[in-house]
Design a protein around this motif. Structure first.
Motif, PDB file in Angstrom:
ATOM      1  N   SER A  17       0.825  -1.201   0.000  1.00 38.13           N
ATOM      2  CA  SER A  17       0.000   0.000   0.000  1.00 38.13           C
ATOM      3  C   SER A  17       0.863   1.257   0.000  1.00 38.13           C
ATOM      4  O   SER A  17       1.992   1.247   0.494  1.00 38.13           O
ATOM      5  CB  SER A  17      -0.901   0.026   1.244  1.00 38.13           C
ATOM      6  N   LEU A  18       0.293   2.311  -0.551  1.00 37.35           N
ATOM      7  CA  LEU A  18       0.885   3.644  -0.502  1.00 37.35           C
ATOM      8  C   LEU A  18      -0.242   4.654  -0.371  1.00 37.35           C
ATOM      9  O   LEU A  18      -1.373   4.391  -0.817  1.00 37.35           O
ATOM     10  CB  LEU A  18       1.690   3.960  -1.764  1.00 37.35           C
ATOM     11  N   ARG A  19       0.083   5.807   0.206  1.00 41.09           N
ATOM     12  CA  ARG A  19      -0.885   6.893   0.299  1.00 41.09           C
ATOM     13  C   ARG A  19      -0.264   8.149  -0.287  1.00 41.09           C
ATOM     14  O   ARG A  19       0.788   8.598   0.171  1.00 41.09           O
ATOM     15  CB  ARG A  19      -1.292   7.148   1.748  1.00 41.09           C
ATOM     16  N   LEU A  20      -0.925   8.685  -1.301  1.00 40.81           N
ATOM     17  CA  LEU A  20      -0.487   9.924  -1.924  1.00 40.81           C
ATOM     18  C   LEU A  20      -1.266  11.101  -1.338  1.00 40.81           C
ATOM     19  O   LEU A  20      -2.446  10.967  -1.015  1.00 40.81           O
ATOM     20  CB  LEU A  20      -0.698   9.881  -3.436  1.00 40.81           C
ATOM     21  N   SER A  21      -0.594  12.245  -1.240  1.00 37.61           N
ATOM     22  CA  SER A  21      -1.234  13.477  -0.800  1.00 37.61           C
ATOM     23  C   SER A  21      -0.931  14.587  -1.787  1.00 37.61           C
ATOM     24  O   SER A  21       0.121  14.583  -2.434  1.00 37.61           O
ATOM     25  CB  SER A  21      -0.719  13.894   0.581  1.00 37.61           C
ATOM     26  N   CYS A  22      -1.832  15.532  -1.884  1.00 38.74           N
ATOM     27  CA  CYS A  22      -1.636  16.685  -2.767  1.00 38.74           C
ATOM     28  C   CYS A  22      -2.311  17.882  -2.123  1.00 38.74           C
ATOM     29  O   CYS A  22      -3.515  17.842  -1.852  1.00 38.74           O
ATOM     30  CB  CYS A  22      -2.222  16.403  -4.136  1.00 38.74           C
ATOM     31  N   THR A  23      -1.540  18.955  -1.916  1.00 37.15           N
ATOM     32  CA  THR A  23      -2.062  20.150  -1.264  1.00 37.15           C
ATOM     33  C   THR A  23      -1.953  21.353  -2.185  1.00 37.15           C
ATOM     34  O   THR A  23      -0.902  21.582  -2.796  1.00 37.15           O
ATOM     35  CB  THR A  23      -1.292  20.430   0.032  1.00 37.15           C
TER      36      THR A  23
END
Length: 119
Positions: A17-23
């Motif tokens: 699993s991986l979790r991407l974030s974008c702000t």
């Protein structure tokens, strides 16, 4: 100046699993739809998932049941939780957002983050 900054990519084994974030940062009135797209080598950029500012989601068939998109409107951030990753998920993942800086929204893209899944 409006910017989208992504984080969370990397190398993971198949099944992981991986979790991407974008702000989003800068001066703007608000954000409409946000989403994630990806582009594998030699391929065209394709939609992965989108989410409206009301929380309505849409997924590519290839990721349904494995990926989950969410957003935190207070933080101007969209996330992509990726589970049960497959080798074919390897790509550069791009954040996209329709951001209101005037009457009409404008389309913005992040710089991309590499996701590599080893088989």
């Amino acid at each position: 100046q409006v910017q989208l900054v992504e984080s969370g990519g990397g190398l993971v084994q198949a099944g992981g699993s991986l979790r991407l974030s974008c702000t989003a940062s800068g001066r703007f009135f608000g954000i409409n739809d946000m989403g994630w797209y990806r582009q594998a080598p030699g391929e065209e950029r394709e939609l992965v998932a989108t989410i409206s500012n009301g929380g309505t989601t849409n997924y590519a068939d290839s990721v349904k049941g494995r990926f989950a998109i969410s957003r935190d409107n207070a933080k101007n951030t969209v996330y992509l939780q990726m589970n049960s990753l497959k080798f074919e998920d390897t790509a550069v993942y791009y954040c996209n957002a329709r951001i209101r800086i005037a009457v009409n929204p404008y389309n913005y893209w992040g710089q991309g983050t590499q996701v590599t899944v080893s088989s």
